[in-house]
Design a protein around this motif. Structure first.
Motif, PDB file in Angstrom:
ATOM      1  N   ALA A   1      -8.626 -42.189  -3.418  1.00 39.62           N
ATOM      2  CA  ALA A   1      -9.621 -43.208  -3.752  1.00 39.62           C
ATOM      3  C   ALA A   1     -10.921 -42.563  -4.232  1.00 39.62           C
ATOM      4  O   ALA A   1     -11.568 -43.059  -5.169  1.00 39.62           O
ATOM      5  N   GLU A   2     -11.324 -41.466  -3.605  1.00 38.83           N
ATOM      6  CA  GLU A   2     -12.548 -40.771  -4.029  1.00 38.83           C
ATOM      7  C   GLU A   2     -12.380 -40.192  -5.429  1.00 38.83           C
ATOM      8  O   GLU A   2     -13.314 -40.240  -6.253  1.00 38.83           O
ATOM      9  N   LYS A   3     -11.202 -39.640  -5.731  1.00 41.29           N
ATOM     10  CA  LYS A   3     -10.943 -39.114  -7.077  1.00 41.29           C
ATOM     11  C   LYS A   3     -10.978 -40.239  -8.107  1.00 41.29           C
ATOM     12  O   LYS A   3     -11.545 -40.081  -9.196  1.00 41.29           O
ATOM     13  N   GLU A   4     -10.384 -41.376  -7.769  1.00 39.26           N
ATOM     14  CA  GLU A   4     -10.393 -42.509  -8.696  1.00 39.26           C
ATOM     15  C   GLU A   4     -11.812 -43.006  -8.938  1.00 39.26           C
ATOM     16  O   GLU A   4     -12.164 -43.392 -10.064  1.00 39.26           O
ATOM     17  N   ALA A   5     -12.627 -43.018  -7.892  1.00 39.94           N
ATOM     18  CA  ALA A   5     -14.018 -43.451  -8.060  1.00 39.94           C
ATOM     19  C   ALA A   5     -14.771 -42.510  -8.998  1.00 39.94           C
ATOM     20  O   ALA A   5     -15.562 -42.955  -9.848  1.00 39.94           O
ATOM     21  N   ALA A   6     -14.534 -41.209  -8.864  1.00 39.70           N
ATOM     22  CA  ALA A   6     -15.191 -40.245  -9.756  1.00 39.70           C
ATOM     23  C   ALA A   6     -14.710 -40.429 -11.189  1.00 39.70           C
ATOM     24  O   ALA A   6     -15.510 -40.376 -12.141  1.00 39.70           O
TER      25      ALA A   6
ATOM     26  N   ALA B   1     -18.462 -43.929 -18.770  1.00 39.92           N
ATOM     27  CA  ALA B   1     -19.325 -43.160 -19.672  1.00 39.92           C
ATOM     28  C   ALA B   1     -18.678 -42.903 -21.031  1.00 39.92           C
ATOM     29  O   ALA B   1     -19.302 -42.285 -21.904  1.00 39.92           O
ATOM     30  N   GLY B   2     -17.432 -43.349 -21.211  1.00 43.93           N
ATOM     31  CA  GLY B   2     -16.792 -43.244 -22.509  1.00 43.93           C
ATOM     32  C   GLY B   2     -15.635 -42.269 -22.601  1.00 43.93           C
ATOM     33  O   GLY B   2     -14.964 -42.210 -23.634  1.00 43.93           O
ATOM     34  N   GLU B   3     -15.389 -41.469 -21.567  1.00 50.01           N
ATOM     35  CA  GLU B   3     -14.240 -40.578 -21.605  1.00 50.01           C
ATOM     36  C   GLU B   3     -12.950 -41.377 -21.464  1.00 50.01           C
ATOM     37  O   GLU B   3     -12.954 -42.517 -20.992  1.00 50.01           O
ATOM     38  N   ILE B   4     -11.835 -40.774 -21.875  1.00 49.54           N
ATOM     39  CA  ILE B   4     -10.554 -41.465 -21.787  1.00 49.54           C
ATOM     40  C   ILE B   4      -9.558 -40.628 -20.985  1.00 49.54           C
ATOM     41  O   ILE B   4      -9.705 -39.404 -20.839  1.00 49.54           O
ATOM     42  N   SER B   5      -8.525 -41.303 -20.508  1.00 48.14           N
ATOM     43  CA  SER B   5      -7.563 -40.654 -19.617  1.00 48.14           C
ATOM     44  C   SER B   5      -6.758 -39.563 -20.311  1.00 48.14           C
ATOM     45  O   SER B   5      -6.298 -38.619 -19.658  1.00 48.14           O
ATOM     46  N   MET B   6      -6.579 -39.653 -21.629  1.00 51.72           N
ATOM     47  CA  MET B   6      -5.874 -38.596 -22.352  1.00 51.72           C
ATOM     48  C   MET B   6      -6.538 -37.244 -22.131  1.00 51.72           C
ATOM     49  O   MET B   6      -5.846 -36.212 -22.018  1.00 51.72           O
ATOM     50  N   ASP B   7      -7.860 -37.251 -22.054  1.00 58.45           N
ATOM     51  CA  ASP B   7      -8.593 -36.001 -21.857  1.00 58.45           C
ATOM     52  C   ASP B   7      -8.764 -35.671 -20.374  1.00 58.45           C
ATOM     53  O   ASP B   7      -8.548 -34.536 -19.953  1.00 58.45           O
TER      54      ASP B   7
END
Length: 235
Positions: free
Chosen positions: A191-196, A203-209
């Motif tokens: 859950a902490e990782k998902e929150a980060a 902020a505009g980053e995407i999961s591919m990166d």
């Protein structure tokens, strides 16, 4: 021990651990314990917005018979979740408003079954949550023996009495009582990782990166090509 039994002195999970798992939810808990414990998509909530966890009071019953559910209510304590599994498919309303009223007064947090429930409007009105395979107006008889607080197979998961049942809008996950502290630690870290990551997505980053998925695609032989090349049959 063979035959039909009612086990009266089961061990229950630590109340603080149970509360913390309820807050984390079924999906996070399922993922955190190695993608195990999820009972499957066909056991669904009759309501929306309820998120609970509690120690399992398990019931093994005959299809179309709710005698042993009455026994389970007798054996329940505040903070429990009653889990009912018939020996075979049972599209009957094993509980309704009156049985739910008893459970609610006893402090039972919810009801989970691979059989059925009825009086769903009343259950929602009174705020008693249930997760079920069937909704059926047809009621049950009370003339077949079964067992309470023995291991049962609920969908894709084995449930032992005292295991933690985590249930919400996404479904139901089972946490073995002996593993509860470790699962809580893993689920909290997830859950902490998902929150980060959520902050980074906002902020505009995407999961591919963030998840470094481009090398995975390359290793699997997935290539990026222009439309014109695709139209020419290029690969």
């Amino acid at each position: 021990m063979g035959g039909h039994v009612v086990v009266t002195d089961i061990e229950r999970a630590d109340a603080d651990v149970v509360a913390a798992l309820a807050a984390l939810g079924s999906a996070t808990v399922h993922e955190a314990q190695g993608r195990t414990g999820y009972v499957g998509p066909d056991i669904r909530p009759i309501q929306q917005g309820a998120a609970i966890a509690g120690s399992a009071i398990t019931v093994l019953t005959a299809p179309g018979d709710n005698l042993m559910v009455h026994v389970a209510i007798e054996q329940s304590r505040a903070g429990d979740v009653i889990v009912v599994v018939p020996r075979g498919d049972s599209p009957y309303g094993h509980i309704g408003e009156l049985m739910a009223t008893q459970m609610q007064v006893c402090g039972v947090r919810g009801y989970v079954t691979s059989a059925g429930v009825r009086d769903t409007t009343e259950l929602r009105r009174m705020g008693f949550p249930a997760w079920t395979r069937h909704i059926s107006a047809e009621g049950c008889v009370k003339d077949t023996p079964g067992s309470v607080n023995v291991p049962v197979v609920l969908g894709a998961a084995i449930v032992h009495p005292g295991d933690i049942v985590v249930a919400d809008d996404d479904g139901v996950a089972i946490v073995p009582r002996a593993d509860a502290a470790d699962v809580l630690a893993a689920a909290t870290a997830r859950a902490e990782k998902e929150a980060a990551n959520r902050v980074r997505y906002e902020a505009g980053e995407i999961s591919m990166d963030i998840n470094r998925l481009r090398p995975v695609l390359a290793d699997l032989g997935v290539s990026y090509i222009p439309q014109a090349e695709y139209d020419r049959g290029g690969r």
